[in-house]
Design a protein around this motif. Sequence first.
Motif, PDB file in Angstrom:
ATOM      1  N   PHE A   6       7.045   5.709 -11.779  1.00  0.00           N
ATOM      2  CA  PHE A   6       5.838   6.462 -12.132  1.00  0.00           C
ATOM      3  C   PHE A   6       6.222   7.735 -12.884  1.00  0.00           C
ATOM      4  CE2 PHE A   6       2.684   9.755 -11.098  1.00  0.00           C
ATOM      5  CZ  PHE A   6       1.525   9.147 -11.563  1.00  0.00           C
ATOM      6  N   LEU A   7       7.222   8.441 -12.386  1.00  0.00           N
ATOM      7  CA  LEU A   7       7.654   9.683 -13.028  1.00  0.00           C
ATOM      8  C   LEU A   7       8.223   9.425 -14.416  1.00  0.00           C
ATOM      9  CD1 LEU A   7       9.288  11.553 -10.006  1.00  0.00           C
ATOM     10  CD2 LEU A   7       7.145  12.112 -11.176  1.00  0.00           C
ATOM     11  N   GLN A   8       8.895   8.286 -14.591  1.00  0.00           N
ATOM     12  CA  GLN A   8       9.395   7.959 -15.927  1.00  0.00           C
ATOM     13  C   GLN A   8       8.225   7.673 -16.871  1.00  0.00           C
ATOM     14  OE1 GLN A   8      12.933   5.645 -16.128  1.00  0.00           O
ATOM     15  NE2 GLN A   8      12.553   4.926 -18.217  1.00  0.00           N
ATOM     16  N   GLY A   9       7.181   7.021 -16.350  1.00  0.00           N
ATOM     17  CA  GLY A   9       5.991   6.799 -17.157  1.00  0.00           C
ATOM     18  C   GLY A   9       5.348   8.111 -17.572  1.00  0.00           C
ATOM     19  N   ALA A  43      11.765  -3.591 -11.727  1.00  0.00           N
ATOM     20  CA  ALA A  43      11.113  -4.732 -11.085  1.00  0.00           C
ATOM     21  C   ALA A  43       9.620  -4.671 -11.422  1.00  0.00           C
ATOM     22  CB  ALA A  43      11.325  -4.666  -9.573  1.00  0.00           C
ATOM     23  N   LYS A  44       8.950  -5.806 -11.320  1.00  0.00           N
ATOM     24  CA  LYS A  44       7.556  -5.861 -11.751  1.00  0.00           C
ATOM     25  C   LYS A  44       6.651  -4.897 -10.982  1.00  0.00           C
ATOM     26  CE  LYS A  44       7.383 -10.523 -13.748  1.00  0.00           C
ATOM     27  NZ  LYS A  44       6.680 -11.835 -13.739  1.00  0.00           N
ATOM     28  N   LYS A  45       6.897  -4.718  -9.681  1.00  0.00           N
ATOM     29  CA  LYS A  45       6.048  -3.802  -8.912  1.00  0.00           C
ATOM     30  C   LYS A  45       6.310  -2.359  -9.338  1.00  0.00           C
ATOM     31  CE  LYS A  45       9.096  -3.362  -4.873  1.00  0.00           C
ATOM     32  NZ  LYS A  45       9.328  -1.908  -5.019  1.00  0.00           N
ATOM     33  N   ASP A  46       7.547  -2.042  -9.684  1.00  0.00           N
ATOM     34  CA  ASP A  46       7.856  -0.699 -10.175  1.00  0.00           C
ATOM     35  C   ASP A  46       7.277  -0.501 -11.574  1.00  0.00           C
ATOM     36  OD1 ASP A  46       9.272  -0.244  -7.836  1.00  0.00           O
ATOM     37  OD2 ASP A  46      11.158  -0.942  -8.701  1.00  0.00           O
ATOM     38  N   ASN A  47       7.261  -1.580 -12.355  1.00  0.00           N
ATOM     39  CA  ASN A  47       6.715  -1.504 -13.706  1.00  0.00           C
ATOM     40  C   ASN A  47       5.217  -1.186 -13.677  1.00  0.00           C
ATOM     41  OD1 ASN A  47       7.587  -1.520 -16.364  1.00  0.00           O
ATOM     42  ND2 ASN A  47       7.187  -3.695 -16.677  1.00  0.00           N
ATOM     43  N   LEU A  48       4.532  -1.643 -12.620  1.00  0.00           N
ATOM     44  CA  LEU A  48       3.113  -1.311 -12.484  1.00  0.00           C
ATOM     45  C   LEU A  48       2.937   0.193 -12.280  1.00  0.00           C
ATOM     46  CD1 LEU A  48       0.258  -2.593 -12.342  1.00  0.00           C
ATOM     47  CD2 LEU A  48       0.509  -2.581  -9.855  1.00  0.00           C
ATOM     48  N   SER A  49       3.818   0.794 -11.497  1.00  0.00           N
ATOM     49  CA  SER A  49       3.780   2.246 -11.306  1.00  0.00           C
ATOM     50  C   SER A  49       4.117   2.966 -12.603  1.00  0.00           C
ATOM     51  CB  SER A  49       4.747   2.667 -10.203  1.00  0.00           C
ATOM     52  OG  SER A  49       4.289   2.231  -8.942  1.00  0.00           O
ATOM     53  N   TYR A  50       5.012   2.402 -13.369  1.00  0.00           N
ATOM     54  CA  TYR A  50       5.341   2.975 -14.683  1.00  0.00           C
ATOM     55  C   TYR A  50       4.108   2.962 -15.589  1.00  0.00           C
ATOM     56  CZ  TYR A  50       7.414   3.170 -19.391  1.00  0.00           C
ATOM     57  OH  TYR A  50       7.713   3.497 -20.698  1.00  0.00           O
ATOM     58  N   GLU A 102       0.815  -1.206   0.000  1.00  0.00           N
ATOM     59  CA  GLU A 102       0.000   0.000   0.000  1.00  0.00           C
ATOM     60  C   GLU A 102       0.854   1.262   0.000  1.00  0.00           C
ATOM     61  OE1 GLU A 102      -2.914  -0.012   3.046  1.00  0.00           O
ATOM     62  OE2 GLU A 102      -3.895  -1.853   2.345  1.00  0.00           O
ATOM     63  N   SER A 103       1.948   1.260   0.718  1.00  0.00           N
ATOM     64  CA  SER A 103       2.818   2.437   0.748  1.00  0.00           C
ATOM     65  C   SER A 103       3.679   2.480  -0.514  1.00  0.00           C
ATOM     66  CB  SER A 103       3.719   2.403   1.984  1.00  0.00           C
ATOM     67  OG  SER A 103       4.503   1.221   1.992  1.00  0.00           O
ATOM     68  N   ILE A 104       3.907   3.680  -1.034  1.00  0.00           N
ATOM     69  CA  ILE A 104       4.642   3.848  -2.283  1.00  0.00           C
ATOM     70  C   ILE A 104       6.126   4.003  -1.984  1.00  0.00           C
ATOM     71  CG2 ILE A 104       4.839   5.218  -4.386  1.00  0.00           C
ATOM     72  CD1 ILE A 104       2.027   6.280  -3.835  1.00  0.00           C
ATOM     73  N   SER A 105       6.946   3.128  -2.576  1.00  0.00           N
ATOM     74  CA  SER A 105       8.392   3.195  -2.367  1.00  0.00           C
ATOM     75  C   SER A 105       9.012   4.217  -3.307  1.00  0.00           C
ATOM     76  CB  SER A 105       9.019   1.824  -2.622  1.00  0.00           C
ATOM     77  OG  SER A 105       8.910   1.479  -4.004  1.00  0.00           O
ATOM     78  N   LYS A 106      10.251   4.587  -3.025  1.00  0.00           N
ATOM     79  CA  LYS A 106      10.958   5.548  -3.887  1.00  0.00           C
ATOM     80  C   LYS A 106      11.126   5.000  -5.293  1.00  0.00           C
ATOM     81  CE  LYS A 106      15.074   8.437  -4.315  1.00  0.00           C
ATOM     82  NZ  LYS A 106      15.186   8.155  -5.755  1.00  0.00           N
ATOM     83  N   SER A 107      11.408   3.700  -5.409  1.00  0.00           N
ATOM     84  CA  SER A 107      11.599   3.120  -6.742  1.00  0.00           C
ATOM     85  C   SER A 107      10.294   3.159  -7.544  1.00  0.00           C
ATOM     86  CB  SER A 107      12.114   1.680  -6.631  1.00  0.00           C
ATOM     87  OG  SER A 107      11.183   0.847  -5.956  1.00  0.00           O
TER      88      SER A 107
END
Length: 331
Positions: A220-223, A249-256, A210-215
């Motif tokens: 997200f910003l790159q997206g 990583a896959k969880k970061d890719n979701l934010s992307y 639930e909490s958003i990590s820096k990565s």
Amino acid sequence: MKEKYVLCCDWGTSSFRLRLVASQDYSIIAEFLSQNGVASIFKAWQEQKEITRFDFYSLFIKESIQELAKKTTVPLENVPLIVSGMASSSIGMEELSYSEVPFDTLGSTASIKTFQNFNGKGPLLLVSGVKSSEDVMRGEETQLIGLIELIEIKNQGAQNLVFIFPGTHSKHIFIKNGIIHDFQTFMTGELFNIVKEYSILKDSVESASESISKSEIDAFLQGIEVSSKSSILHNLFTVRTNQLFGTFAKKDNLSYLSGLLIGAEIRQLEQKAFDHLFVCSGNNLYDYYKLAFDTIFPIENITFIKPEMIDKATIAGQIQLLYSQLNSSNE
């Protein structure tokens, strides 16, 4: 004269929320929640032949009022009830015609049907939505009416205002002189869910905590950045290549992926002229949309409405519509 209490019902496709509200300050006295949205009630009605659609939905509402009564000492019989959302749709308790733009943000042009003596002597007011030549909305206009009441922006003169309501189907609502003259729907949230659950990209992403990590923020910003470089139809495939090339990583890719879609949505506003923009998001999307707008529109004429205000806005809008309608019928 205003009643001391009002029953406010927000009935969506997949959820039902009934509240007993103090009309003076919009405070919630008691609340009943259910996953029996309009879609499930419609299906249940189709599976029986005994009673009419309106009566079937009415029975559910009255049973819900009885459940709500267990949570308060306030007598609920004879309290007026207003219902907004999908209850007036083609799968609702009774389909009502849409109001049309231009639409007065004070609610004077709202499409509402009143059923007398629904809750004892208390009436039921069923609120419809708004349509333009190519778009529709149900519920956001009620939120907007309440929000304008709560944040007191009625006297903005001839300013061009834009209200953004993020969600499964995000709404961009354009106002001038207190009148909605246009709005647009963006299927941002629905497309996000379809892509991550059913497309080839589902194996390139995974849900995070639930909490958003820096990565995740960085991805997200790159997206957001990539959303400006090409069509969303091409950009979506970069989610797959990110995973193939080990970029995220896959969880970061979701934010992307989220950054791509939210970026594509709000970049449409770069083509619009406006004096002030209001971003009206619930808790689950507030941080993402604020970050996106801060990145794309780093300007002062944006106001971010806190999530708790959005929830209160629905109640304020419903009560304003109810008394506007009751007062006009008594004149």
